[in-house]
Motif scaffolding. Structure first.
Motif, PDB file in Angstrom:
ATOM      1  N   VAL A  52      29.492 142.408 -16.229  1.00  0.00           N
ATOM      2  CA  VAL A  52      29.406 141.936 -17.602  1.00  0.00           C
ATOM      3  C   VAL A  52      27.988 141.443 -17.854  1.00  0.00           C
ATOM      4  N   SER A  53      27.569 141.469 -19.087  1.00  0.00           N
ATOM      5  CA  SER A  53      26.253 140.945 -19.469  1.00  0.00           C
ATOM      6  C   SER A  53      26.375 140.266 -20.819  1.00  0.00           C
ATOM      7  N   LEU A  54      25.495 139.310 -21.079  1.00  0.00           N
ATOM      8  CA  LEU A  54      25.548 138.549 -22.318  1.00  0.00           C
ATOM      9  C   LEU A  54      25.059 139.373 -23.499  1.00  0.00           C
ATOM     10  N   THR A  55      25.708 139.178 -24.625  1.00  0.00           N
ATOM     11  CA  THR A  55      25.197 139.715 -25.881  1.00  0.00           C
ATOM     12  C   THR A  55      24.083 138.800 -26.372  1.00  0.00           C
ATOM     13  N   THR A  56      23.454 139.188 -27.466  1.00  0.00           N
ATOM     14  CA  THR A  56      22.419 138.334 -28.038  1.00  0.00           C
ATOM     15  C   THR A  56      22.991 136.969 -28.427  1.00  0.00           C
ATOM     16  N   ALA A  57      24.193 136.985 -28.990  1.00  0.00           N
ATOM     17  CA  ALA A  57      24.854 135.729 -29.362  1.00  0.00           C
ATOM     18  C   ALA A  57      25.125 134.870 -28.131  1.00  0.00           C
ATOM     19  N   GLY A  58      25.564 135.521 -27.031  1.00  0.00           N
ATOM     20  CA  GLY A  58      25.831 134.790 -25.796  1.00  0.00           C
ATOM     21  C   GLY A  58      24.587 134.163 -25.226  1.00  0.00           C
ATOM     22  N   GLU A  59      23.462 134.887 -25.290  1.00  0.00           N
ATOM     23  CA  GLU A  59      22.200 134.364 -24.787  1.00  0.00           C
ATOM     24  C   GLU A  59      21.750 133.145 -25.585  1.00  0.00           C
ATOM     25  N   ARG A  60      21.995 133.161 -26.889  1.00  0.00           N
ATOM     26  CA  ARG A  60      21.627 132.022 -27.726  1.00  0.00           C
ATOM     27  C   ARG A  60      22.527 130.821 -27.462  1.00  0.00           C
ATOM     28  N   TYR A  61      23.781 131.091 -27.152  1.00  0.00           N
ATOM     29  CA  TYR A  61      24.779 130.026 -27.007  1.00  0.00           C
ATOM     30  C   TYR A  61      24.677 129.328 -25.646  1.00  0.00           C
ATOM     31  N   LEU A  62      24.306 130.084 -24.610  1.00  0.00           N
ATOM     32  CA  LEU A  62      24.378 129.579 -23.241  1.00  0.00           C
ATOM     33  C   LEU A  62      23.565 128.307 -23.002  1.00  0.00           C
ATOM     34  N   PRO A  63      22.271 128.228 -23.374  1.00  0.00           N
ATOM     35  CA  PRO A  63      21.501 127.004 -23.058  1.00  0.00           C
ATOM     36  C   PRO A  63      22.113 125.731 -23.645  1.00  0.00           C
ATOM     37  N   SER A  64      22.629 125.833 -24.860  1.00  0.00           N
ATOM     38  CA  SER A  64      23.225 124.646 -25.485  1.00  0.00           C
ATOM     39  C   SER A  64      24.505 124.233 -24.780  1.00  0.00           C
ATOM     40  N   VAL A  65      25.300 125.218 -24.368  1.00  0.00           N
ATOM     41  CA  VAL A  65      26.542 124.910 -23.646  1.00  0.00           C
ATOM     42  C   VAL A  65      26.223 124.272 -22.302  1.00  0.00           C
ATOM     43  N   GLN A  66      25.244 124.810 -21.590  1.00  0.00           N
ATOM     44  CA  GLN A  66      24.859 124.240 -20.294  1.00  0.00           C
ATOM     45  C   GLN A  66      24.359 122.808 -20.447  1.00  0.00           C
ATOM     46  N   LEU A  67      23.549 122.555 -21.468  1.00  0.00           N
ATOM     47  CA  LEU A  67      23.038 121.202 -21.707  1.00  0.00           C
ATOM     48  C   LEU A  67      24.173 120.230 -21.999  1.00  0.00           C
ATOM     49  N   ALA A  68      25.133 120.672 -22.819  1.00  0.00           N
ATOM     50  CA  ALA A  68      26.263 119.806 -23.177  1.00  0.00           C
ATOM     51  C   ALA A  68      27.134 119.506 -21.969  1.00  0.00           C
ATOM     52  N   LEU A  69      27.418 120.515 -21.143  1.00  0.00           N
ATOM     53  CA  LEU A  69      28.250 120.304 -19.957  1.00  0.00           C
ATOM     54  C   LEU A  69      27.537 119.395 -18.950  1.00  0.00           C
ATOM     55  N   ASP A  70      26.220 119.566 -18.812  1.00  0.00           N
ATOM     56  CA  ASP A  70      25.456 118.687 -17.908  1.00  0.00           C
ATOM     57  C   ASP A  70      25.517 117.242 -18.376  1.00  0.00           C
ATOM     58  N   GLU A  71      25.430 117.037 -19.681  1.00  0.00           N
ATOM     59  CA  GLU A  71      25.467 115.675 -20.223  1.00  0.00           C
ATOM     60  C   GLU A  71      26.837 115.034 -19.999  1.00  0.00           C
ATOM     61  N   VAL A  72      27.902 115.808 -20.179  1.00  0.00           N
ATOM     62  CA  VAL A  72      29.255 115.300 -19.932  1.00  0.00           C
ATOM     63  C   VAL A  72      29.413 114.922 -18.464  1.00  0.00           C
ATOM     64  N   GLU A  73      28.893 115.783 -17.569  1.00  0.00           N
ATOM     65  CA  GLU A  73      28.990 115.503 -16.136  1.00  0.00           C
ATOM     66  C   GLU A  73      28.220 114.233 -15.777  1.00  0.00           C
ATOM     67  N   SER A  74      26.995 114.096 -16.303  1.00  0.00           N
ATOM     68  CA  SER A  74      26.175 112.917 -15.998  1.00  0.00           C
ATOM     69  C   SER A  74      26.829 111.646 -16.526  1.00  0.00           C
ATOM     70  N   ALA A  75      27.350 111.701 -17.746  1.00  0.00           N
ATOM     71  CA  ALA A  75      27.987 110.525 -18.339  1.00  0.00           C
ATOM     72  C   ALA A  75      29.224 110.127 -17.544  1.00  0.00           C
TER      73      ALA A  75
END
Length: 296
Positions: free
Chosen positions: A56-79
């Motif tokens: 599988v590979s990311l679409t353009t939409a997936g590529e745009r979405y991924l960094p924000s999702v990773q940042l949000a999940l990292d923040e939840v984990e840290s908190a």
């Protein structure tokens, strides 16, 4: 908001570029991962992956979405980690440069306790920088030029070096009478900062070529202790040795100051939402520093 499990499945599959690897990482079946991602795509109304044979590979939409999702999940984990390691929101874990902790902060800490009796402060002395994202440390006092990334920074004070020594070194026929006499005493410095003595002597009009009577210590606290014992003359900030000056353990043989470009700064993770205890400590520190400056 999309379901958290769907976001976790998307992030893992995108990072691994595989539904199977994501399933193994998340301890679920590949079909469960596929179902979560499909539900996320339906929620968004967009395709996030191109599904090809065995990969599988990311679409353009997936590529745009991924960094924000990773940042949000990292923040939840840290908190979550911070909350689990320190569930008491009134407790503050603070890493402090050793000299500042022992010589400026500790003598004043009863003032903080009187003002905020419900806040528990937990100090550790260290000269290193803190990885706030992967640590339970809430705040730190750094020594430097205030140019660190990834942290919010509050200036506390600059340092200024002044010669200090035991009163015994100023007494008798061989006592310190004029700046030239410094060349006949052991000049104590912190490792890697011998140039400060050269700068002081230059300001005093003393030729500092070929300094031989020197001694170095790994910290300001050790250098000051050696000066108190009469081993030689050290350089220290007056505010950090105020108790020793007031008690007569140390004296200033020559009233001269070398201003330094570096100073102390209070820092914490950038854009972090402060707890009650963190806000209390920050506000108290800044007020104490302001009062210090006004008092001279």
């Amino acid at each position: 908001m999309p379901p958290l499990n769907a976001l976790r499945s998307f992030e893992s599959a995108a990072r691994n570029q595989s539904f199977n690897d994501a399933a193994e990482e998340l301890c679920v079946t590949p079909s469960a991962v596929s179902h979560q991602i499909k539900s996320l795509e339906e929620f968004l109304g967009l395709k996030l992956f191109r599904r090809e044979r065995r990969q599988v590979s990311l679409t353009t939409a997936g590529e745009r979405y991924l960094p924000s999702v990773q940042l949000a999940l990292d923040e939840v984990e840290s908190a979550t980690r911070r909350l689990m390691t320190s569930p008491n929101l009134s407790a503050v874990n603070i890493s402090v440069a050793p000299a500042f902790l022992s010589r400026w902060l500790v003598p004043r800490i009863t003032r903080f306790q009187e003002q905020y009796p419900d806040v528990e402060l937990r100090f550790s002395a260290t000269t290193g920088y803190v990885d706030f994202e992967h640590s339970d440390t809430d705040m730190a006092v750094y020594y430097g030029e205030g140019d660190w990334r990834g942290v919010d920074i509050h200036f506390l004070r600059h340092l200024a070096a002044t010669p200090v020594c035991s009163p015994a070194l100023t007494e008798g026929d061989r006592g310190l009478r004029e700046p030239q006499d410094l060349l006949h005493k052991t000049l104590i410095h912190v490792t890697g900062r011998q140039q400060e003595w050269r700068q002081i002597l230059q300001q005093l009009g003393v030729r500092a070529t070929g300094l031989t009577r020197t001694m170095s210590f790994s910290s300001t606290a050790l250098a000051v202790s050696a000066a108190i014992e009469g081993i030689g003359v050290a350089l220290a900030d007056r505010a950090l040795v105020r108790r020793e000056l007031d008690s007569g353990q140390l004296v200033v043989p020559f009233d001269i100051t070398l201003d330094k470009p570096k100073g102390f700064y209070l820092v914490y993770q950038e854009k972090r939402q402060l707890t009650y205890g963190m806000e209390a400590f920050r506000d108290w520190m800044l007020l104490e520093m302001q009062q210090d400056r006004h008092s001279g």
